[in-house]
Design a protein around this motif. Structure first.
Motif, PDB file in Angstrom:
ATOM      1  N   ALA A   1      -5.312  -7.351  -2.800  1.00 21.14           N
ATOM      2  CA  ALA A   1      -5.203  -7.916  -4.142  1.00 21.14           C
ATOM      3  C   ALA A   1      -6.162  -7.250  -5.126  1.00 21.14           C
ATOM      4  N   ARG A   2      -7.264  -6.696  -4.621  1.00 23.08           N
ATOM      5  CA  ARG A   2      -8.231  -6.023  -5.479  1.00 23.08           C
ATOM      6  C   ARG A   2      -7.897  -4.548  -5.668  1.00 23.08           C
ATOM      7  N   VAL A   3      -6.987  -4.000  -4.858  1.00 22.21           N
ATOM      8  CA  VAL A   3      -6.595  -2.586  -4.969  1.00 22.21           C
ATOM      9  C   VAL A   3      -5.066  -2.503  -4.955  1.00 22.21           C
ATOM     10  N   PRO A   4      -4.405  -3.117  -5.950  1.00 21.45           N
ATOM     11  CA  PRO A   4      -2.947  -3.254  -5.922  1.00 21.45           C
ATOM     12  C   PRO A   4      -2.182  -1.938  -5.951  1.00 21.45           C
ATOM     13  N   ASP A   5      -2.801  -0.880  -6.442  1.00 25.69           N
ATOM     14  CA  ASP A   5      -2.110   0.410  -6.530  1.00 25.69           C
ATOM     15  C   ASP A   5      -2.410   1.321  -5.344  1.00 25.69           C
ATOM     16  N   TRP A   6      -3.135   0.802  -4.356  1.00 24.45           N
ATOM     17  CA  TRP A   6      -3.523   1.610  -3.198  1.00 24.45           C
ATOM     18  C   TRP A   6      -2.840   1.114  -1.938  1.00 24.45           C
ATOM     19  N   SER A   7      -2.482   2.032  -1.068  1.00 25.04           N
ATOM     20  CA  SER A   7      -2.006   1.670   0.267  1.00 25.04           C
ATOM     21  C   SER A   7      -2.376   2.807   1.212  1.00 25.04           C
ATOM     22  N   PRO A   8      -2.677   2.503   2.473  1.00 25.16           N
ATOM     23  CA  PRO A   8      -3.086   3.542   3.413  1.00 25.16           C
ATOM     24  C   PRO A   8      -1.889   4.300   3.987  1.00 25.16           C
ATOM     25  N   ALA A   9      -2.092   5.582   4.201  1.00 23.53           N
ATOM     26  CA  ALA A   9      -1.091   6.367   4.946  1.00 23.53           C
ATOM     27  C   ALA A   9      -1.436   6.375   6.423  1.00 23.53           C
TER      28      ALA A   9
END
Length: 320
Positions: A73-81
């Motif tokens: 919720a604090r890094v909504p534009d990030w996701s891990p590969a």
């Protein structure tokens, strides 16, 4: 992932003598509570692993998922590969990561081959893009280069202090080369102290705290007087109730956690650190805040929208 994990766990203890399962569960409870730090795997054979998976996986999954959800919720534009789970055992954190983000490759590192084997078996149909690798958890541990997310859940309490520090250092080193690390421990005073110690290691390594804390400064809680923890609701299956000896259809798993990154991310302005207290026409919120430390706030009907938000707020939610 809830139903998929429940389906994978169904029938896991078929053929295992009840007495053997009960003995394995009893020994595992002692280790889970952090009373027997060791330099050897806690899960020793198939009976141990099956009992552990039935007893602990649903609760561990929900606790880790709650921590990862708060972080996401604090890094909504990030996701891990790429994701590495240190001491991942049968893979509860890997299931939780898959419930939070899509399209990443996970690697589970653990020193107990029976746990890795069962984890692979449970995840075969649902999480095929997962690697299960035997690895000593302690001094000498290294995390594969290019890792975006490192998780360490319900592991630190099983380790000797020097191995505990080595594991956190490995996670921090990976995160400084990559992007993020999330650590989860039982929501006990001792579990909180392990998270607090690890949090210091992470900030000293240059990482920024993103959740649950609203800042990267020293935790305002006085050790011995209180501890920071949260709760995740776990819906018990019939198998879960049978193994745990409980009758209620649910339980609340208490956990402590910290999430940190190397990139710019904005923590919540404040975090609700206790269950909100509802009174007639008002809500009492215990908060950890950015500038004022621990603080109790009373939100009344005259606050309008804020009052409605407070009535709907839950323990662990961000608050502004």
């Amino acid at each position: 992932m809830h139903e998929e994990l429940r389906a994978a766990l169904a029938g896991l203890l078929d053929g295992l003598p009840p007495k053997q399962a009960a003995q394995a569960v009893e020994r595992l409870i002692a280790n889970y509570r952090g009373r027997t730090p060791t330099d050897a795997p806690v899960l020793r054979d198939r009976a141990d692993v099956a009992a552990y998976a039935a007893y602990r996986m649903p609760a561990t999954f929900e606790a880790v998922r709650a921590a990862l959800t708060a972080f996401a919720a604090r890094v909504p534009d990030w996701s891990p590969a790429t994701h590495v789970d240190i001491g991942g055992g049968t893979g509860a954190a890997t299931w939780a990561a898959a419930a939070t983000w899509e399209g990443h490759h996970s690697t589970v590192l653990d020193w107990a081959q029976p746990a890795l084997d069962l984890g692979r078996e449970l995840a075969a149909k649902t999480l095929p893009d997962t690697e299960w690798r035997r690895q000593t958890i302690g001094e000498g541990l290294t995390v594969p280069a290019g890792t975006d997310l490192v998780t360490v859940s319900y592991v630190l309490g099983e380790l000797r202090p020097e191995d505990r520090r080595a594991v956190v250092a490995a996670a921090a080193t990976a995160a400084t080369a990559a992007q993020a690390v999330v650590l989860i421990e039982p929501g006990t005073p001792d579990g909180y102290l392990r998270i607090r110690e690890a949090r210091t290691q992470l900030t000293e390594a240059g990482l920024r705290i993103v959740a649950p804390c609203p800042h990267s400064d020293t935790c305002p809680i006085v050790p011995g007087q209180d501890w920071c923890h949260f709760a995740a609701r776990v819906n018990r299956s019939s198998l879960h109730r049978q193994v745990k000896g409980g009758s209620l259809p649910y339980e609340d798993e208490k956990f402590s956690y910290v999430a940190a990154t190397t990139f710019d991310a904005t923590p919540a302005p404040a975090r609700i650190i206790r269950k909100p207290q509802l009174r007639k026409g008002q809500v009492l919120l215990d908060l950890c805040t950015t500038q004022d430390g621990l603080q109790r706030t009373t939100v009344t009907k005259r606050h309008g929208t804020h009052y409605r938000q407070a009535r709907d707020a839950s323990w662990g939610d961000a608050w502004s």
